[in-house]
Design a protein around this motif. Structure first.
Motif, short mmCIF file in Angstrom:
data_model
loop_
_atom_site.label_atom_id
_atom_site.label_comp_id
_atom_site.label_asym_id
_atom_site.label_seq_id
_atom_site.Cartn_x
_atom_site.Cartn_y
_atom_site.Cartn_z
N MET A 1 0.86 -1.17 0.00
CA MET A 1 0.00 0.00 0.00
C MET A 1 0.90 1.23 0.00
O MET A 1 1.54 1.54 1.00
N LYS B 1 -2.01 -2.13 -3.77
CA LYS B 1 -3.37 -1.72 -3.42
C LYS B 1 -3.40 -0.22 -3.13
O LYS B 1 -2.74 0.25 -2.20
N PHE C 1 -6.01 2.62 -2.16
CA PHE C 1 -7.37 2.88 -1.69
C PHE C 1 -7.69 4.37 -1.89
O PHE C 1 -6.83 5.15 -2.30
N MET D 1 -3.82 7.08 2.56
CA MET D 1 -4.83 6.10 2.15
C MET D 1 -5.94 5.97 3.19
O MET D 1 -5.74 6.23 4.37
N MET E 1 -7.80 4.27 5.76
CA MET E 1 -7.49 3.14 6.63
C MET E 1 -8.68 2.20 6.80
O MET E 1 -8.52 1.01 7.04
N GLU F 1 -10.70 1.39 4.38
CA GLU F 1 -10.63 0.50 3.22
C GLU F 1 -9.54 -0.54 3.38
O GLU F 1 -9.69 -1.70 2.97
N LEU F 2 -8.42 -0.12 4.00
CA LEU F 2 -7.36 -1.09 4.26
C LEU F 2 -7.87 -2.18 5.21
O LEU F 2 -7.62 -3.38 4.98
N TYR F 3 -8.59 -1.77 6.25
CA TYR F 3 -9.11 -2.76 7.21
C TYR F 3 -10.06 -3.74 6.52
O TYR F 3 -10.01 -4.96 6.77
N TYR G 1 -10.01 -4.63 3.45
CA TYR G 1 -9.19 -5.51 2.61
C TYR G 1 -8.54 -6.60 3.46
O TYR G 1 -8.51 -7.78 3.07
N PHE H 1 -4.51 -5.21 12.25
CA PHE H 1 -4.61 -3.76 12.12
C PHE H 1 -4.17 -3.05 13.41
O PHE H 1 -3.36 -2.12 13.38
#
Length: 282
Positions: A185, A242, A244, A254, A256, A258-260, A262, A272
């Motif tokens: 990321m 990736k 986001f 980015m 976060m 959306e990262l979670y 994913y 996380f």
């Protein structure tokens, strides 16, 4: 770390590099990877700059009994109170031999007293022992004695930022070459997850961290030896970048949440909080 401590450490690093340059003085034997960073370090130590410089990176090229070895060195600001990042390359060594050689050097450095410059110690040991690793006959070596081939690991790597297109390409290309899965990321901060066989992941990490970064480190490492669901340890099929939804003044932060999401999709949501120190909010 205080500014005074950083300056003291950087002065030790410059002195050690100067000593090495006096021993390896032929053209090409020592190569400073980033001359601008090197100049900034000298200015900072001399009090001519207040900006904390990037880390010192250089390589020492050795000819040992006719064989070429490259010793890649990265010195963080807290060296010599932490061990340096050293990685040795040789065209004739296969991957498992590279792993064994670099693992041994790491063990030697871990035994060396903290606060003492130790790069020459590693180079001297290499000069005395390098050919023992080239001469290893793999047909007579059980790879299990080097590292159990079934061991799988996952590294969670945290970087201050990942912007450079060159570095992003190197991260992707090297991961694909080494059959490593996971994701990167980019942005600020930059997060990388790499998983695969221990030898491949360690080799990948040694190559990537030798690049010039403001700050990068492996924050968490996991192994299938510690995982009760070891049959399903690998969570990704390939390695991808990736990106986001981003925000911030420079659109470099980015989302976060959306990262979670994913991570949750890959049954990795638990990590996380370990990475960021806070519970995720979707």
């Amino acid at each position: 770390m205080s500014e005074m401590n950083i300056k003291e450490n950087l002065q030790v690093q410059l002195d050690e590099l100067e000593s090495l340059q006096s021993m390896f003085y032929n053209p090409g034997e020592i190569r400073i990877e980033d001359q601008e960073a090197f100049s900034n370090i000298k200015d900072y130590v001399a009090g001519e700059s207040i900006d904390v410089p990037y880390c010192l990176n250089f390589s020492v090229n050795l000819l040992i009994d006719g064989e070429k070895f490259e010793v890649c060195v990265k010195l963080n600001h807290d060296y010599p109170y932490v061990k340096p990042d050293i990685y040795v390359r040789n065209d004739k060594l296969k991957r498992n031999q590279h792993f064994t050689l670099n693992k041994k050097i790491e063990e030697i450095l871990c035994e060396f007293p903290r606060g003492e410059p130790c790069i020459f110690v590693a180079i001297s040991w290499l000069q005395d022992n390098a050919n023992n690793y080239i001469e290893l006959d793999e047909s007579n070596i059980s790879l299990a004695k080097i590292e159990e081939p079934d061991e799988l690991v996952r590294y969670w790597i945290y970087s201050h930022h990942i912007y450079s297109k060159t570095k992003r390409k190197a991260i992707m290309d090297l991961a694909n070459q080494m059959n490593i899965s996971g994701f990167v990321m980019p942005g600020k901060p930059g997060i990388i997850c790499v998983e695969g066989s221990s030898r491949d992941v360690v080799d990948w990490w040694q190559n990537i961290k030798s690049m010039n970064w403001k700050k990068i480190f492996c924050k968490i490492s996991e192994s299938n030896k510690d995982d009760t669901q070891s049959d399903n340890f690998l969570k990704f099929e390939d390695f991808v970048e990736k990106v986001f939804d981003n925000h911030g003044p420079k659109y470099n932060h980015m989302d976060m949440g959306e990262l979670y999401k994913y991570l949750e999709e890959h049954n990795l949501g638990y990590i996380f909080k370990d990475i960021f120190g806070v519970e995720a909010r979707t």
